[in-house]
Scaffold this motif. Structure first.
Motif, PDB file in Angstrom:
ATOM      1  N   ALA A 268       0.814  -1.218   0.000  1.00 32.69           N
ATOM      2  CA  ALA A 268       0.000   0.000   0.000  1.00 32.69           C
ATOM      3  C   ALA A 268       0.848   1.270   0.000  1.00 32.69           C
ATOM      4  O   ALA A 268       0.443   2.302  -0.565  1.00 32.69           O
ATOM      5  N   ASP A 269       2.030   1.234   0.608  1.00 30.59           N
ATOM      6  CA  ASP A 269       2.861   2.434   0.706  1.00 30.59           C
ATOM      7  C   ASP A 269       3.377   2.911  -0.643  1.00 30.59           C
ATOM      8  O   ASP A 269       3.747   4.084  -0.783  1.00 30.59           O
ATOM      9  N   VAL A 270       3.444   2.005  -1.639  1.00 32.07           N
ATOM     10  CA  VAL A 270       3.924   2.417  -2.963  1.00 32.07           C
ATOM     11  C   VAL A 270       2.825   2.351  -4.015  1.00 32.07           C
ATOM     12  O   VAL A 270       3.083   2.585  -5.198  1.00 32.07           O
ATOM     13  N   ALA A 271       1.609   2.051  -3.580  1.00 32.17           N
ATOM     14  CA  ALA A 271       0.513   1.906  -4.537  1.00 32.17           C
ATOM     15  C   ALA A 271       0.270   3.198  -5.310  1.00 32.17           C
ATOM     16  O   ALA A 271       0.058   3.181  -6.532  1.00 32.17           O
ATOM     17  N   GLY A 272       0.308   4.323  -4.611  1.00 36.44           N
ATOM     18  CA  GLY A 272       0.054   5.601  -5.266  1.00 36.44           C
ATOM     19  C   GLY A 272       1.050   5.909  -6.363  1.00 36.44           C
ATOM     20  O   GLY A 272       0.704   6.483  -7.399  1.00 36.44           O
ATOM     21  N   ALA A 273       2.294   5.501  -6.156  1.00 35.82           N
ATOM     22  CA  ALA A 273       3.342   5.788  -7.134  1.00 35.82           C
ATOM     23  C   ALA A 273       3.455   4.717  -8.212  1.00 35.82           C
ATOM     24  O   ALA A 273       3.995   4.984  -9.298  1.00 35.82           O
ATOM     25  N   PHE A 274       2.936   3.512  -7.937  1.00 31.98           N
ATOM     26  CA  PHE A 274       3.221   2.389  -8.833  1.00 31.98           C
ATOM     27  C   PHE A 274       2.027   1.898  -9.629  1.00 31.98           C
ATOM     28  O   PHE A 274       2.195   1.439 -10.764  1.00 31.98           O
ATOM     29  N   LEU A 275       0.827   1.981  -9.064  1.00 31.80           N
ATOM     30  CA  LEU A 275      -0.302   1.321  -9.715  1.00 31.80           C
ATOM     31  C   LEU A 275      -0.553   1.831 -11.129  1.00 31.80           C
ATOM     32  O   LEU A 275      -0.686   1.031 -12.067  1.00 31.80           O
ATOM     33  N   ARG A 276      -0.632   3.152 -11.304  1.00 30.73           N
ATOM     34  CA  ARG A 276      -0.916   3.666 -12.642  1.00 30.73           C
ATOM     35  C   ARG A 276       0.180   3.244 -13.627  1.00 30.73           C
ATOM     36  O   ARG A 276      -0.105   2.827 -14.753  1.00 30.73           O
ATOM     37  N   ARG A 277       1.433   3.292 -13.200  1.00 27.83           N
ATOM     38  CA  ARG A 277       2.544   2.924 -14.075  1.00 27.83           C
ATOM     39  C   ARG A 277       2.429   1.456 -14.516  1.00 27.83           C
ATOM     40  O   ARG A 277       2.553   1.142 -15.697  1.00 27.83           O
ATOM     41  N   VAL A 278       2.209   0.577 -13.550  1.00 25.55           N
ATOM     42  CA  VAL A 278       2.213  -0.841 -13.894  1.00 25.55           C
ATOM     43  C   VAL A 278       0.965  -1.213 -14.684  1.00 25.55           C
ATOM     44  O   VAL A 278       1.028  -2.032 -15.616  1.00 25.55           O
ATOM     45  N   ILE A 279      -0.175  -0.609 -14.367  1.00 25.57           N
ATOM     46  CA  ILE A 279      -1.402  -0.904 -15.110  1.00 25.57           C
ATOM     47  C   ILE A 279      -1.254  -0.465 -16.558  1.00 25.57           C
ATOM     48  O   ILE A 279      -1.569  -1.216 -17.495  1.00 25.57           O
ATOM     49  N   GLU A 280      -0.768   0.755 -16.771  1.00 21.91           N
ATOM     50  CA  GLU A 280      -0.624   1.260 -18.132  1.00 21.91           C
ATOM     51  C   GLU A 280       0.386   0.428 -18.919  1.00 21.91           C
ATOM     52  O   GLU A 280       0.174   0.133 -20.101  1.00 21.91           O
ATOM     53  N   ALA A 281       1.478   0.037 -18.278  1.00 21.86           N
ATOM     54  CA  ALA A 281       2.488  -0.773 -18.965  1.00 21.86           C
ATOM     55  C   ALA A 281       1.933  -2.146 -19.327  1.00 21.86           C
ATOM     56  O   ALA A 281       2.181  -2.661 -20.431  1.00 21.86           O
ATOM     57  N   LEU A 282       1.210  -2.758 -18.397  1.00 23.13           N
ATOM     58  CA  LEU A 282       0.613  -4.059 -18.682  1.00 23.13           C
ATOM     59  C   LEU A 282      -0.430  -3.957 -19.785  1.00 23.13           C
ATOM     60  O   LEU A 282      -0.466  -4.794 -20.705  1.00 23.13           O
ATOM     61  N   GLN A 283      -1.274  -2.943 -19.722  1.00 19.56           N
ATOM     62  CA  GLN A 283      -2.306  -2.782 -20.745  1.00 19.56           C
ATOM     63  C   GLN A 283      -1.700  -2.511 -22.118  1.00 19.56           C
ATOM     64  O   GLN A 283      -2.176  -3.019 -23.131  1.00 19.56           O
TER      65      GLN A 283
END
Length: 416
Positions: A268-283
């Motif tokens: 959770a501590d890195v979710a704000g910084a990582f989720l959008r990046r990893v979702i967009e890269a995966l998509q």
């Protein structure tokens, strides 16, 4: 001849061949392996034509794309199979290796040495490369092999085995050291599973249903390989650039294999910084993300169901969740992992040590892609499978895992 009597006859021939293999020198076995590699390359056109027929039939039958990918051979994949045989030839021979030994107090000399199983049965789905890998590893470890691939790869496997048998025989070893199990129906599989006394061990390699069927129905001892619901956990102390590269490689480098990542956990501590990046890269790579509430708040993410956490997709899909801490990540992995390969990305050595100690999988990786759980990547040469059980063999199974041991006791008129 009935399918059952044909299988018994093949197993009997394999048993006879195993006696010659058990005493073959390393020089003779390595020469056979190199000849097998050369024969496979020379037969490449025949193998690819046979494979084209299998692939065409699979596509016409509506077989999922990921299964077709496992079935498909290319010139590069055939060359890789041949190189795998050469790699095995270059490895040390495990047969005769002294595991432990010494002189007892009474003067008896005691040695525990590696010996072949004898006859190995392989039951596997699609992936005709397994045919060459299994034949090579079994021959080098002194075992005869009975190969029962799926009907979808029947033509490919027949072409491969024809080339390999000719090479084995031309090297002075019995051609029956490598055989396809006769018959196409399930009866021949059942007969192989019940050939106790002729077949020493069975190795199933494929989906959960196949493995469960062999484990539950066989009277021959089974080395259980497992499905791969593999996790990547991105810790609070992760290097996020590194984490992104690892997640993408683990998920997308090849989706149809058991060491591909199927689940992503993010602290959770890195979710704000990582989720959008990893979702967009995966998509962008074509991956559908099946996420919990945190992931599903982003565009294009599908809400995960309870089934998603336990699914081996073998496709461009991944389940994903945000976890509050390392304890929750470990608990999630324990609840849903298939105990194949699970990875943590972190710069915190304490977190890494806890993950390694508390995640009970065949392979636990720190700051590395799950795609490295592989016999060739581990330096074993071609592997015969990846075991997720805890007896005898665990993880990628190379030459040593294809042997048993015997005790050799040498005295000088000793009596008890």
């Amino acid at each position: 001849m009935s399918s059952s009597s044909a299988v018994t006859a093949a197993a009997t021939r394999a048993r006879d061949a195993s006696y010659a293999l058990a005493t073959a020198t390393r020089e003779r076995k390595d020469a056979a392996l190199r000849a097998m590699a050369e024969a496979l390359e020379e037969a490449s056109d025949d193998v690819l034509r046979a494979n084209d027929e299998d692939v065409t039939r699979a596509e016409q039958a509506g077989t999922p794309a990921n299964i077709v990918d496992r079935l498909r051979l290319t010139p590069e994949r055939v060359a890789g199979m041949a190189q795998g045989l050469r790699d095995v030839a270059a490895l040390p021979d495990p047969v005769g290796e002294v595991v432990r030994g010494g002189t007892l107090a009474n003067g008896l000399e005691l040695r525990q040495v590696r010996v072949p199983f004898g006859v190995v049965g392989m039951i596997y789905e699609a992936r005709p490369n397994v045919t060459a890998d299994a034949a090579g590893i079994c021959l080098k470890s002194g075992n005869a092999v009975l190969l029962r691939g799926s009907s979808s790869a029947r033509r490919s496997n027949a072409a491969i085995v024809a080339a390999l048998r000719d090479a084995v025989e031309g090297s002075g070893l019995p051609a029956d050291a490598v055989q396809l199990v006769p018959g196409e129906g399930h009866d021949s599989v059942k007969e192989l599973m019940r050939a106790r006394g002729l077949v020493d061990v069975l190795i199933p390699r494929g989906g959960a249903g196949l493995i469960r069927s062999v484990v539950e129905e066989s009277t021959v001892p089974v080395i259980e390989t497992g499905v791969g619901n593999c996790h990547v956990y991105v810790d609070a102390a992760a290097d996020l650039d590194q984490a992104l590269a690892i997640v993408l490689n683990a998920k997308t480098q090849r989706t149809s294999v058991c060491n591909a990542a199927e689940s992503l956990l993010v602290h959770a501590d890195v979710a704000g910084a990582f989720l959008r990046r990893v979702i967009e890269a995966l998509q962008e790579a074509g991956v559908t993300v099946h996420g919990d509430a945190a992931f599903a708040s982003y565009d294009g993410v599908v809400a995960a169901t309870d089934e998603d956490w336990d699914t081996e997709y073998l496709s461009l899909d991944i389940s994903a969740a945000v976890v509050p801490d390392l304890d929750a990540a470990i608990a999630h992995v324990r609840a849903h992992s298939s105990a194949h390969s699970d990875a943590i990305v972190t710069t915190d050595q304490r977190a890494a040590r806890r993950f390694v100690a508390e995640v009970d999988s065949a392979a636990v990786l720190v700051n590395a892609s799950t795609r490295f759980t592989d016999g060739a990547e581990f330096g074993f040469g071609a592997e015969i499978g990846i075991s997720t059980q805890k007896l005898h063999a665990r993880g990628p199974m190379g030459l040593q895992e294809m042997t048993s041991t015997k005790y050799v006791v040498t005295g000088d008129g000793h009596v008890r």
